[in-house]
Scaffold this motif. Structure first.
Motif, short mmCIF file in Angstrom:
data_model
loop_
_atom_site.label_atom_id
_atom_site.label_comp_id
_atom_site.label_asym_id
_atom_site.label_seq_id
_atom_site.Cartn_x
_atom_site.Cartn_y
_atom_site.Cartn_z
N GLY A 201 3.11 6.49 -2.96
CA GLY A 201 4.41 5.97 -3.32
C GLY A 201 4.66 4.53 -2.93
N ALA A 202 3.70 3.91 -2.22
CA ALA A 202 3.90 2.52 -1.82
C ALA A 202 3.44 1.58 -2.92
CB ALA A 202 3.11 2.24 -0.54
N SER A 203 3.94 0.37 -2.90
CA SER A 203 3.56 -0.64 -3.88
C SER A 203 3.51 -1.99 -3.17
CB SER A 203 4.60 -0.68 -5.01
OG SER A 203 5.80 -1.25 -4.52
N PRO A 204 2.98 -3.02 -3.85
CA PRO A 204 2.95 -4.35 -3.22
C PRO A 204 4.32 -4.86 -2.80
CG PRO A 204 1.48 -4.28 -5.10
CD PRO A 204 2.27 -2.98 -5.11
N ASP A 205 5.39 -4.29 -3.37
CA ASP A 205 6.74 -4.72 -3.00
C ASP A 205 7.26 -3.96 -1.78
OD1 ASP A 205 6.85 -6.49 -5.15
OD2 ASP A 205 7.49 -4.89 -6.51
N ASP A 206 6.54 -2.95 -1.34
CA ASP A 206 6.98 -2.15 -0.19
C ASP A 206 6.92 -3.00 1.08
OD1 ASP A 206 6.34 -0.25 2.21
OD2 ASP A 206 7.21 1.03 0.65
N PRO A 207 7.95 -2.94 1.93
CA PRO A 207 7.97 -3.75 3.17
C PRO A 207 6.75 -3.49 4.07
CG PRO A 207 10.14 -2.83 2.73
CD PRO A 207 9.22 -2.19 1.75
N LEU A 208 6.29 -2.23 4.12
CA LEU A 208 5.13 -1.92 4.95
C LEU A 208 3.89 -2.63 4.43
CD1 LEU A 208 3.80 -0.38 7.26
CD2 LEU A 208 3.56 1.60 5.72
N TRP A 209 3.71 -2.58 3.12
CA TRP A 209 2.58 -3.25 2.50
C TRP A 209 2.64 -4.75 2.77
CZ3 TRP A 209 0.01 -1.13 -2.36
CH2 TRP A 209 -0.98 -1.99 -2.84
N GLY A 210 3.82 -5.33 2.53
CA GLY A 210 3.97 -6.77 2.73
C GLY A 210 3.77 -7.18 4.17
N GLY A 211 4.21 -6.32 5.09
CA GLY A 211 4.04 -6.64 6.51
C GLY A 211 2.58 -6.68 6.91
N ILE A 212 1.80 -5.75 6.40
CA ILE A 212 0.37 -5.74 6.72
C ILE A 212 -0.31 -6.96 6.11
CG2 ILE A 212 -1.81 -4.52 6.35
CD1 ILE A 212 -0.27 -1.91 6.45
N GLN A 213 0.05 -7.29 4.87
CA GLN A 213 -0.54 -8.46 4.21
C GLN A 213 -0.25 -9.72 5.02
OE1 GLN A 213 -2.39 -8.62 1.47
NE2 GLN A 213 -2.38 -10.81 1.02
N THR A 214 1.00 -9.86 5.46
CA THR A 214 1.37 -11.04 6.26
C THR A 214 0.60 -11.07 7.57
OG1 THR A 214 3.60 -11.07 5.31
CG2 THR A 214 3.27 -12.24 7.39
N GLY A 215 0.46 -9.91 8.19
CA GLY A 215 -0.27 -9.83 9.45
C GLY A 215 -1.72 -10.22 9.29
N GLU A 216 -2.34 -9.83 8.18
CA GLU A 216 -3.75 -10.17 7.95
C GLU A 216 -3.91 -11.65 7.64
OE1 GLU A 216 -6.23 -8.19 8.60
OE2 GLU A 216 -4.74 -6.71 9.18
N GLU A 217 -2.91 -12.26 7.02
CA GLU A 217 -2.95 -13.70 6.79
C GLU A 217 -2.89 -14.45 8.12
OE1 GLU A 217 0.31 -14.37 4.18
OE2 GLU A 217 -0.74 -13.59 2.40
N VAL A 218 -2.13 -13.90 9.07
CA VAL A 218 -2.05 -14.49 10.41
C VAL A 218 -3.40 -14.36 11.12
CG1 VAL A 218 -1.02 -14.27 12.71
CG2 VAL A 218 0.42 -14.12 10.66
N VAL A 219 -4.02 -13.20 10.99
CA VAL A 219 -5.35 -12.99 11.59
C VAL A 219 -6.33 -14.02 11.07
CG1 VAL A 219 -7.36 -11.44 11.66
CG2 VAL A 219 -5.07 -10.53 12.06
N LEU A 220 -6.32 -14.25 9.77
CA LEU A 220 -7.24 -15.22 9.17
C LEU A 220 -6.97 -16.63 9.70
CD1 LEU A 220 -9.49 -15.82 7.17
CD2 LEU A 220 -7.77 -15.97 5.35
N SER A 221 -5.69 -16.99 9.77
CA SER A 221 -5.34 -18.32 10.28
C SER A 221 -5.79 -18.50 11.72
CB SER A 221 -3.83 -18.55 10.16
OG SER A 221 -3.42 -18.57 8.81
N GLU A 222 -5.61 -17.46 12.52
CA GLU A 222 -6.00 -17.54 13.93
C GLU A 222 -7.50 -17.70 14.08
OE1 GLU A 222 -4.41 -13.98 15.57
OE2 GLU A 222 -2.42 -14.84 15.96
N ARG A 223 -8.26 -17.01 13.25
CA ARG A 223 -9.72 -17.08 13.34
C ARG A 223 -10.25 -18.44 12.88
NH1 ARG A 223 -9.63 -14.19 16.73
NH2 ARG A 223 -10.30 -12.02 16.88
N LEU A 224 -9.51 -19.10 12.00
CA LEU A 224 -9.97 -20.40 11.50
C LEU A 224 -9.44 -21.56 12.34
CD1 LEU A 224 -9.53 -19.89 7.64
CD2 LEU A 224 -11.58 -19.56 9.02
#
Length: 295
Positions: A201-224
Protein backbone atom coordinates in the motif's frame (compact mmCIF):
# COMPACT_ATOMS: atom_id res chain seq x y z
CA UNK A 1 47.93 5.44 -3.36
CA UNK A 2 49.71 3.33 -0.80
CA UNK A 3 53.39 4.22 -1.17
CA UNK A 4 54.96 2.45 -4.11
CA UNK A 5 53.55 -1.00 -3.52
CA UNK A 6 53.17 -2.86 -6.83
CA UNK A 7 50.08 -3.91 -8.67
CA UNK A 8 50.24 -7.71 -8.73
CA UNK A 9 48.67 -9.63 -11.61
CA UNK A 10 48.36 -13.42 -11.64
CA UNK A 11 48.88 -15.24 -14.94
CA UNK A 12 48.31 -18.84 -16.04
CA UNK A 13 48.58 -18.64 -19.83
CA UNK A 14 44.84 -18.22 -20.42
CA UNK A 15 43.20 -15.50 -22.51
CA UNK A 16 41.51 -14.28 -19.37
CA UNK A 17 44.88 -13.81 -17.69
CA UNK A 18 46.09 -11.85 -20.70
CA UNK A 19 43.13 -9.49 -20.27
CA UNK A 20 44.13 -9.09 -16.63
CA UNK A 21 47.70 -8.19 -17.67
CA UNK A 22 46.39 -5.54 -20.05
CA UNK A 23 44.18 -3.97 -17.38
CA UNK A 24 46.90 -4.16 -14.73
CA UNK A 25 49.51 -2.60 -17.01
CA UNK A 26 47.23 0.31 -17.93
CA UNK A 27 46.37 0.90 -14.30
CA UNK A 28 49.97 0.66 -13.10
CA UNK A 29 51.01 3.23 -15.69
CA UNK A 30 48.15 5.57 -14.75
CA UNK A 31 48.95 5.32 -11.03
CA UNK A 32 52.74 5.46 -11.60
CA UNK A 33 53.17 2.15 -9.77
CA UNK A 34 55.34 -0.88 -10.57
CA UNK A 35 53.74 -3.97 -12.09
CA UNK A 36 54.60 -7.37 -10.61
CA UNK A 37 53.57 -10.38 -12.71
CA UNK A 38 53.34 -13.70 -10.86
CA UNK A 39 52.50 -17.28 -11.73
CA UNK A 40 51.93 -20.12 -9.30
CA UNK A 41 53.12 -23.67 -9.93
CA UNK A 42 51.02 -26.18 -8.00
CA UNK A 43 52.34 -29.74 -7.80
CA UNK A 44 49.75 -32.32 -6.67
CA UNK A 45 50.74 -34.16 -3.52
CA UNK A 46 50.76 -37.61 -5.14
CA UNK A 47 53.68 -36.61 -7.38
CA UNK A 48 55.92 -36.46 -4.33
CA UNK A 49 55.52 -40.22 -3.80
CA UNK A 50 57.76 -40.71 -6.83
CA UNK A 51 60.77 -38.36 -6.37
CA UNK A 52 62.08 -38.81 -9.91
CA UNK A 53 58.68 -38.15 -11.47
CA UNK A 54 58.12 -35.14 -9.24
CA UNK A 55 61.48 -33.60 -10.18
CA UNK A 56 60.85 -34.09 -13.88
CA UNK A 57 57.35 -32.68 -13.55
CA UNK A 58 58.63 -29.66 -11.62
CA UNK A 59 61.22 -28.89 -14.28
CA UNK A 60 58.57 -29.02 -17.00
CA UNK A 61 56.27 -26.73 -15.04
CA UNK A 62 59.13 -24.34 -14.30
CA UNK A 63 59.98 -24.05 -18.01
CA UNK A 64 56.32 -23.43 -18.86
CA UNK A 65 56.02 -20.84 -16.11
CA UNK A 66 59.14 -19.01 -17.29
CA UNK A 67 57.76 -18.78 -20.83
CA UNK A 68 54.40 -17.66 -19.48
CA UNK A 69 55.96 -14.84 -17.48
CA UNK A 70 58.02 -13.76 -20.48
CA UNK A 71 54.94 -13.53 -22.69
CA UNK A 72 53.06 -11.56 -20.04
CA UNK A 73 55.95 -9.10 -19.71
CA UNK A 74 55.96 -8.50 -23.46
CA UNK A 75 52.18 -7.96 -23.46
CA UNK A 76 52.42 -5.47 -20.59
CA UNK A 77 55.11 -3.48 -22.40
CA UNK A 78 53.04 -3.42 -25.58
CA UNK A 79 49.99 -2.21 -23.70
CA UNK A 80 51.31 1.11 -22.42
CA UNK A 81 53.11 4.02 -23.99
CA UNK A 82 56.29 4.95 -22.17
CA UNK A 83 58.21 3.16 -19.47
CA UNK A 84 56.71 0.78 -16.94
CA UNK A 85 58.58 -0.86 -14.08
CA UNK A 86 57.85 -4.58 -14.58
CA UNK A 87 59.06 -7.51 -12.49
CA UNK A 88 58.11 -11.19 -12.71
CA UNK A 89 58.18 -14.02 -10.19
CA UNK A 90 57.37 -17.71 -10.09
CA UNK A 91 55.90 -19.30 -6.96
CA UNK A 92 55.22 -22.86 -5.93
CA UNK A 93 52.26 -23.76 -3.74
CA UNK A 94 48.52 -23.29 -3.54
CA UNK A 95 47.17 -20.45 -5.62
CA UNK A 96 44.82 -18.80 -3.13
CA UNK A 97 47.28 -19.00 -0.23
CA UNK A 98 50.07 -17.57 -2.37
CA UNK A 99 47.98 -14.63 -3.61
CA UNK A 100 46.69 -13.84 -0.14
CA UNK A 101 50.25 -13.79 1.20
CA UNK A 102 51.43 -11.56 -1.65
CA UNK A 103 48.54 -9.17 -1.12
CA UNK A 104 50.09 -7.96 2.13
CA UNK A 105 52.67 -6.00 0.11
CA UNK A 106 50.53 -5.08 -2.90
CA UNK A 107 48.58 -2.01 -3.93
CA UNK A 108 46.05 -4.37 -5.51
CA UNK A 109 45.85 -7.92 -6.87
CA UNK A 110 44.46 -8.41 -10.39
CA UNK A 111 43.08 -11.69 -11.76
CA UNK A 112 41.27 -12.80 -14.88
CA UNK A 113 37.68 -14.00 -14.75
CA UNK A 114 38.45 -17.50 -16.00
CA UNK A 115 41.63 -19.54 -15.91
CA UNK A 116 43.16 -22.91 -16.61
CA UNK A 117 46.18 -24.88 -15.48
CA UNK A 118 47.33 -23.78 -12.03
CA UNK A 119 44.49 -21.24 -11.85
CA UNK A 120 41.71 -23.69 -12.74
CA UNK A 121 38.58 -22.73 -10.81
CA UNK A 122 40.27 -19.74 -9.23
CA UNK A 123 37.42 -17.40 -10.02
CA UNK A 124 34.61 -19.87 -9.50
CA UNK A 125 33.54 -20.82 -6.02
CA UNK A 126 35.46 -20.99 -2.77
CA UNK A 127 38.95 -20.07 -3.98
CA UNK A 128 37.88 -16.74 -5.40
CA UNK A 129 35.82 -15.98 -2.34
CA UNK A 130 38.84 -16.80 -0.18
CA UNK A 131 41.13 -14.38 -2.03
CA UNK A 132 38.48 -11.64 -2.12
CA UNK A 133 37.63 -12.08 1.56
CA UNK A 134 41.14 -12.39 2.94
CA UNK A 135 43.33 -10.29 0.64
CA UNK A 136 44.93 -7.38 2.46
CA UNK A 137 44.48 -5.08 -0.54
CA UNK A 138 41.81 -4.56 -3.21
CA UNK A 139 41.15 -7.50 -5.53
CA UNK A 140 40.25 -6.81 -9.16
CA UNK A 141 38.45 -9.43 -11.24
CA UNK A 142 38.96 -8.42 -14.88
CA UNK A 143 35.84 -9.01 -16.91
CA UNK A 144 34.99 -7.47 -20.28
CA UNK A 145 32.21 -6.94 -22.77
CA UNK A 146 34.44 -6.21 -25.80
CA UNK A 147 34.52 -8.63 -28.73
CA UNK A 148 38.25 -9.28 -28.28
CA UNK A 149 37.77 -10.05 -24.58
CA UNK A 150 39.88 -7.09 -23.49
CA UNK A 151 38.62 -4.92 -20.62
CA UNK A 152 36.74 -1.76 -21.63
CA UNK A 153 38.59 1.56 -21.50
CA UNK A 154 35.60 3.85 -21.95
CA UNK A 155 32.86 4.82 -19.54
CA UNK A 156 32.69 5.97 -15.94
CA UNK A 157 33.98 4.33 -12.80
CA UNK A 158 31.05 3.25 -10.63
CA UNK A 159 31.25 2.83 -6.86
CA UNK A 160 28.64 1.23 -4.65
CA UNK A 161 28.02 3.27 -1.50
CA UNK A 162 26.27 2.37 1.74
CA UNK A 163 26.91 2.86 5.43
CA UNK A 164 29.43 0.01 5.82
CA UNK A 165 33.13 0.37 6.61
CA UNK A 166 34.18 -1.52 3.48
CA UNK A 167 32.04 0.89 1.44
CA UNK A 168 33.99 3.79 2.93
CA UNK A 169 37.24 2.17 1.82
CA UNK A 170 35.76 1.51 -1.63
CA UNK A 171 34.91 5.20 -2.08
CA UNK A 172 38.49 6.17 -1.24
CA UNK A 173 39.93 3.78 -3.82
CA UNK A 174 37.32 4.69 -6.45
CA UNK A 175 38.16 8.39 -6.27
CA UNK A 176 41.86 7.62 -6.74
CA UNK A 177 41.08 5.41 -9.73
CA UNK A 178 38.77 7.99 -11.32
CA UNK A 179 41.39 10.69 -10.91
CA UNK A 180 44.15 8.54 -12.41
CA UNK A 181 41.97 7.46 -15.33
CA UNK A 182 40.48 10.94 -15.93
CA UNK A 183 37.07 9.34 -15.58
CA UNK A 184 33.71 10.44 -14.24
CA UNK A 185 32.79 8.79 -10.94
CA UNK A 186 29.23 7.55 -10.46
CA UNK A 187 28.44 7.05 -6.76
CA UNK A 188 25.46 4.73 -6.34
CA UNK A 189 23.50 4.15 -3.14
CA UNK A 190 20.80 1.51 -3.49
CA UNK A 191 18.25 0.86 -0.77
CA UNK A 192 15.27 -1.43 -0.35
CA UNK A 193 12.83 -2.03 2.48
CA UNK A 194 9.88 -4.43 2.54
CA UNK A 195 7.99 -2.04 4.82
CA UNK A 196 7.44 0.31 1.89
CA UNK A 197 6.70 -2.21 -0.84
CA UNK A 198 3.95 -1.03 -3.21
CA UNK A 199 2.11 -4.31 -2.58
CA UNK A 200 1.67 -3.21 1.03
CA UNK A 201 0.00 0.00 0.00
CA UNK A 202 2.97 2.36 0.08
CA UNK A 203 3.97 4.59 -2.82
CA UNK A 204 6.75 7.09 -3.59
CA UNK A 205 4.47 9.77 -2.12
CA UNK A 206 4.23 7.94 1.22
CA UNK A 207 6.04 9.82 4.05
CA UNK A 208 7.82 6.62 5.13
CA UNK A 209 9.12 6.03 1.63
CA UNK A 210 10.23 9.64 1.27
CA UNK A 211 11.91 9.60 4.65
CA UNK A 212 14.02 6.59 3.77
CA UNK A 213 14.95 8.12 0.40
CA UNK A 214 16.05 11.33 2.12
CA UNK A 215 18.02 9.38 4.68
CA UNK A 216 19.87 7.43 1.98
CA UNK A 217 20.72 10.67 0.18
CA UNK A 218 22.27 11.87 3.45
CA UNK A 219 24.26 8.63 3.74
CA UNK A 220 25.63 9.16 0.24
CA UNK A 221 26.58 12.77 0.96
CA UNK A 222 28.34 11.77 4.16
CA UNK A 223 30.34 9.06 2.42
CA UNK A 224 31.47 11.47 -0.30
CA UNK A 225 32.30 14.32 2.09
CA UNK A 226 35.89 15.43 1.81
CA UNK A 227 36.76 13.34 -1.23
CA UNK A 228 35.62 15.89 -3.78
CA UNK A 229 37.90 18.44 -2.14
CA UNK A 230 40.81 15.97 -2.30
CA UNK A 231 40.05 15.15 -5.94
CA UNK A 232 38.73 18.37 -7.52
CA UNK A 233 39.46 16.96 -10.98
CA UNK A 234 36.88 14.19 -10.58
CA UNK A 235 33.33 14.86 -11.74
CA UNK A 236 30.87 13.01 -9.49
CA UNK A 237 27.37 11.89 -10.39
CA UNK A 238 25.16 10.83 -7.47
CA UNK A 239 22.51 8.14 -7.78
CA UNK A 240 20.11 7.03 -5.03
CA UNK A 241 17.79 4.22 -6.08
CA UNK A 242 15.31 1.86 -4.48
CA UNK A 243 16.04 -1.59 -5.88
CA UNK A 244 18.33 -4.58 -5.41
CA UNK A 245 22.00 -3.45 -5.37
CA UNK A 246 23.12 -6.21 -7.73
CA UNK A 247 20.50 -5.26 -10.32
CA UNK A 248 21.34 -1.55 -10.31
CA UNK A 249 25.12 -1.97 -10.26
CA UNK A 250 24.93 -4.60 -13.02
CA UNK A 251 23.05 -2.14 -15.21
CA UNK A 252 25.72 0.51 -14.65
CA UNK A 253 28.42 -2.08 -15.36
CA UNK A 254 27.10 -2.42 -18.91
CA UNK A 255 28.59 0.99 -19.74
CA UNK A 256 31.29 1.39 -17.05
CA UNK A 257 35.00 0.69 -17.26
CA UNK A 258 35.17 -0.40 -13.60
CA UNK A 259 32.80 -1.13 -10.72
CA UNK A 260 34.15 -0.72 -7.18
CA UNK A 261 32.37 -2.30 -4.22
CA UNK A 262 33.11 -3.10 -0.60
CA UNK A 263 33.62 -6.72 0.36
CA UNK A 264 30.59 -6.74 2.65
CA UNK A 265 27.73 -4.27 2.83
CA UNK A 266 25.76 -3.13 5.86
CA UNK A 267 23.15 -5.81 5.23
CA UNK A 268 25.61 -8.69 5.51
CA UNK A 269 25.60 -11.16 8.36
CA UNK A 270 28.10 -10.57 11.15
CA UNK A 271 31.28 -12.49 10.45
CA UNK A 272 30.57 -12.87 6.72
CA UNK A 273 33.70 -11.88 4.79
CA UNK A 274 32.17 -11.51 1.33
CA UNK A 275 28.71 -10.12 0.69
CA UNK A 276 26.20 -11.30 -1.89
CA UNK A 277 26.51 -8.15 -4.00
CA UNK A 278 30.29 -8.25 -4.39
CA UNK A 279 30.20 -12.01 -4.93
CA UNK A 280 27.54 -11.77 -7.65
CA UNK A 281 29.21 -8.89 -9.48
CA UNK A 282 32.61 -10.53 -9.76
CA UNK A 283 30.96 -13.48 -11.52
CA UNK A 284 28.53 -11.62 -13.81
CA UNK A 285 29.45 -7.95 -14.36
CA UNK A 286 30.15 -6.64 -17.87
CA UNK A 287 33.30 -4.81 -16.76
CA UNK A 288 36.15 -5.31 -14.28
CA UNK A 289 35.09 -5.42 -10.63
CA UNK A 290 37.21 -4.21 -7.73
CA UNK A 291 36.42 -5.59 -4.27
CA UNK A 292 37.74 -3.53 -1.37
CA UNK A 293 37.92 -4.67 2.24
CA UNK A 294 37.83 -2.23 5.12
CA UNK A 295 41.27 -1.38 6.47
Amino acid sequence: MTGHKPIIVGVDGSESASAAVVWAARTAAALSLPLHIVTVVHIPAFYYTEPYLAESFKEELADTAKARLGSARVLAKQTVDGSLDITTEQHEGKVSQTLIALSADAHMVVLGSRGHGEFTGLLVGSTTSSVAAHAQCPLVVVRGRTLDGRPPTEGPIVVGVDGSESSKAAVDVAFAQASAMSSTLVAVNVWSDVSVQPSLGASPDDPLWGGIQTGEEVVLSERLAGFQERYPDVTVERVVARDRPVRVLSEFAEKAQLVVVGSRGRGGFTGMLLGSTSNALMHTADCPVMIVREQ
